[in-house]
Design a protein around this motif. Structure first.
Motif, PDB file in Angstrom:
ATOM      1  N   GLU A 155       0.824  -1.201   0.000  1.00  0.00           N
ATOM      2  CA  GLU A 155       0.000   0.000   0.000  1.00  0.00           C
ATOM      3  C   GLU A 155       0.865   1.260   0.000  1.00  0.00           C
ATOM      4  N   VAL A 156       1.872   1.303   0.850  1.00  0.00           N
ATOM      5  CA  VAL A 156       2.672   2.523   0.954  1.00  0.00           C
ATOM      6  C   VAL A 156       3.572   2.700  -0.268  1.00  0.00           C
ATOM      7  N   VAL A 157       4.094   1.597  -0.815  1.00  0.00           N
ATOM      8  CA  VAL A 157       4.976   1.705  -1.990  1.00  0.00           C
ATOM      9  C   VAL A 157       4.181   2.137  -3.218  1.00  0.00           C
ATOM     10  N   VAL A 158       3.017   1.539  -3.428  1.00  0.00           N
ATOM     11  CA  VAL A 158       2.203   1.905  -4.592  1.00  0.00           C
ATOM     12  C   VAL A 158       1.698   3.338  -4.456  1.00  0.00           C
ATOM     13  N   GLU A 159       1.289   3.726  -3.258  1.00  0.00           N
ATOM     14  CA  GLU A 159       0.830   5.099  -3.048  1.00  0.00           C
ATOM     15  C   GLU A 159       1.940   6.093  -3.364  1.00  0.00           C
ATOM     16  N   ALA A 160       3.154   5.782  -2.966  1.00  0.00           N
ATOM     17  CA  ALA A 160       4.286   6.655  -3.268  1.00  0.00           C
ATOM     18  C   ALA A 160       4.537   6.737  -4.775  1.00  0.00           C
ATOM     19  N   PRO A 202       3.419   3.165   8.987  1.00  0.00           N
ATOM     20  CA  PRO A 202       4.088   2.908   7.710  1.00  0.00           C
ATOM     21  C   PRO A 202       4.246   4.192   6.897  1.00  0.00           C
ATOM     22  N   ALA A 203       5.483   4.506   6.526  1.00  0.00           N
ATOM     23  CA  ALA A 203       5.776   5.763   5.846  1.00  0.00           C
ATOM     24  C   ALA A 203       6.446   5.576   4.500  1.00  0.00           C
ATOM     25  N   GLY A 204       7.115   4.472   4.291  1.00  0.00           N
ATOM     26  CA  GLY A 204       7.808   4.252   3.030  1.00  0.00           C
ATOM     27  C   GLY A 204       8.255   2.818   2.922  1.00  0.00           C
ATOM     28  N   GLY A 205       8.707   2.455   1.764  1.00  0.00           N
ATOM     29  CA  GLY A 205       9.165   1.093   1.548  1.00  0.00           C
ATOM     30  C   GLY A 205      10.146   1.018   0.400  1.00  0.00           C
ATOM     31  N   GLY A 206      10.884  -0.038   0.357  1.00  0.00           N
ATOM     32  CA  GLY A 206      11.842  -0.255  -0.720  1.00  0.00           C
ATOM     33  C   GLY A 206      12.161  -1.728  -0.835  1.00  0.00           C
ATOM     34  N   SER A 207      13.025  -2.060  -1.776  1.00  0.00           N
ATOM     35  CA  SER A 207      13.412  -3.445  -1.991  1.00  0.00           C
ATOM     36  C   SER A 207      14.843  -3.494  -2.487  1.00  0.00           C
ATOM     37  N   MET A 208      15.408  -4.688  -2.486  1.00  0.00           N
ATOM     38  CA  MET A 208      16.794  -4.873  -2.916  1.00  0.00           C
ATOM     39  C   MET A 208      16.971  -6.271  -3.482  1.00  0.00           C
ATOM     40  N   ARG A 209      17.707  -6.363  -4.557  1.00  0.00           N
ATOM     41  CA  ARG A 209      18.081  -7.654  -5.130  1.00  0.00           C
ATOM     42  C   ARG A 209      19.594  -7.758  -5.118  1.00  0.00           C
ATOM     43  N   VAL A 210      20.098  -8.888  -4.688  1.00  0.00           N
ATOM     44  CA  VAL A 210      21.537  -9.138  -4.633  1.00  0.00           C
ATOM     45  C   VAL A 210      21.884 -10.183  -5.679  1.00  0.00           C
ATOM     46  N   ALA A 211      22.804  -9.845  -6.588  1.00  0.00           N
ATOM     47  CA  ALA A 211      23.217 -10.767  -7.644  1.00  0.00           C
ATOM     48  C   ALA A 211      24.595 -10.375  -8.153  1.00  0.00           C
ATOM     49  N   ALA A 220      12.054   2.069  -4.252  1.00  0.00           N
ATOM     50  CA  ALA A 220      11.840   2.762  -2.981  1.00  0.00           C
ATOM     51  C   ALA A 220      10.902   3.951  -3.164  1.00  0.00           C
ATOM     52  N   GLY A 221      10.096   4.223  -2.142  1.00  0.00           N
ATOM     53  CA  GLY A 221       9.194   5.368  -2.197  1.00  0.00           C
ATOM     54  C   GLY A 221       8.728   5.747  -0.809  1.00  0.00           C
ATOM     55  N   THR A 222       8.357   7.006  -0.649  1.00  0.00           N
ATOM     56  CA  THR A 222       7.816   7.515   0.616  1.00  0.00           C
ATOM     57  C   THR A 222       6.430   8.070   0.356  1.00  0.00           C
ATOM     58  N   ALA A 223       5.475   7.714   1.199  1.00  0.00           N
ATOM     59  CA  ALA A 223       4.126   8.258   1.068  1.00  0.00           C
ATOM     60  C   ALA A 223       4.182   9.783   1.187  1.00  0.00           C
ATOM     61  N   PRO A 224       3.349  10.482   0.403  1.00  0.00           N
ATOM     62  CA  PRO A 224       3.447  11.955   0.363  1.00  0.00           C
ATOM     63  C   PRO A 224       3.416  12.623   1.731  1.00  0.00           C
ATOM     64  N   ALA A 225       2.615  12.126   2.657  1.00  0.00           N
ATOM     65  CA  ALA A 225       2.482  12.781   3.965  1.00  0.00           C
ATOM     66  C   ALA A 225       3.752  12.701   4.807  1.00  0.00           C
ATOM     67  N   PHE A 226       4.701  11.834   4.431  1.00  0.00           N
ATOM     68  CA  PHE A 226       5.881  11.624   5.264  1.00  0.00           C
ATOM     69  C   PHE A 226       7.177  12.065   4.584  1.00  0.00           C
ATOM     70  N   ARG A 227       7.077  12.778   3.493  1.00  0.00           N
ATOM     71  CA  ARG A 227       8.276  13.200   2.780  1.00  0.00           C
ATOM     72  C   ARG A 227       9.002  14.321   3.526  1.00  0.00           C
ATOM     73  N   ARG A 228      10.303  14.448   3.219  1.00  0.00           N
ATOM     74  CA  ARG A 228      11.201  15.432   3.838  1.00  0.00           C
ATOM     75  C   ARG A 228      11.412  15.137   5.321  1.00  0.00           C
TER      76      ARG A 228
END
Length: 286
Positions: A155-160, A202-211, A220-228
């Motif tokens: 929810e938070v990643v898609v919203e961002a 919940p304010a933001g989310g991200g992901s990582m792939r190691v290869a 990665a993204g931050t919901a608008p209300a929690f930016r800065r």
């Protein structure tokens, strides 16, 4: 939040760019495979081409593209014919992402076939190793998540993503919510996911792939209300620390030129390695 200590800038030569682009093509191919399993296998395609991959997952998907070209010889015209027909059969344009350190003849080849330049994106990176500090401002916590926390993360990643920051050059594409949700669900098992909370919310989310020793910091993204509020910097720091622990020697991130994401990454020690040109060819009827 303390800034990273001074470090040498990371120089990107053709060999390193080729390594990063191969990892990108491998990610897109694996992601496409997951999407095709979800949709029944026959709807999409992932076609290897000249060291890269041509991917189509579903209409409007963010992984409908050609990635990784220009480091293993030029594609044969017959190969491009096959790829372009496959996209045309699905009434989809062909989008090719071409690194600035790829074989320059590739741009001429694509231009001659009717591809036009529509945008750029920047690939940033930093060398990692040794100790990596997990830093975050007061009230911000970043933690890896499992399936139990997936819905809140989604929810938070898609919203961002649906409400991008307006600084810098905007992304050239917009995607429907359902398609973004599908794409994120398809990354299960491909990436490590991280949720950032601010005072427990919940304010933001991200992901990582190691290869191949590369930590690809993705989505990665931050919901608008929690930016800065330092959420993005905390997500970067947490993933770099985990990448270091995993034995990676480099971390990369893809951003829009002049964006807040680029600014945050450079503050955390990332350097501009190269840009990718985004070229598009409209679907041609068979």
């Amino acid at each position: 939040m303390t800034e990273p200590t001074t470090r040498d800038s990371l120089f990107c030569d053709i060999a390193l760019a080729g390594r990063i682009e191969r990892a990108e093509a491998q990610l897109i191919a694996a992601w496409n495979d997951a999407a095709r399993r979800r949709r029944g296998g026959s709807a999409g395609f992932a076609i290897p081409i000249a060291g890269g991959v041509a991917s189509y997952a579903e209409p409007d998907s963010p992984i409908n593209k050609i990635a990784g070209l220009g480091f293993a010889g030029l594609p044969d015209p017959a190969e491009l014919d096959r790829v372009e027909r496959a996209f045309a059969d699905r009434s989809a344009p062909v989008q090719a992402e071409v690194a600035g350190l790829a074989d320059p003849a590739l741009l001429e080849l694509l231009a001659d076939r009717g591809y036009r330049l529509v945008s750029f994106e920047n690939v940033l990176g930093r060398a990692i190793g040794g100790d990596a500090e997990r830093v975050a401002p007061a009230g911000v916590e970043v933690r890896p998540i499992g399936d139990d926390d997936f819905d809140g993360w989604l929810e938070v990643v898609v919203e961002a993503t649906l409400h991008p920051d307006t600084q810098g050059v905007p992304w050239p594409e917009e995607f429907p919510r359902e398609i973004l949700e599908n794409a994120e669900r398809d990354t299960a098992g491909l990436m490590r996911r991280y949720l950032a909370t601010l005072d427990g919310v919940p304010a933001g989310g991200g992901s990582m792939r190691v290869a191949d020793g590369i930590a690809q910091l993705t989505g990665a993204g931050t919901a608008p209300a929690f930016r800065r509020r330092g959420v993005q910097s905390a997500l970067l720091a947490a993933r770099v620390a985990d990448a270091t622990a995993a034995g990676c020697d480099i971390a990369t991130i893809v951003v829009q030129p002049g964006s807040r994401s680029q600014q945050n990454a450079q503050r955390r020690g990332f350097d501009l390695l190269y840009s990718r040109a985004i070229l598009v060819r409209a679907p041609v009827p068979s």
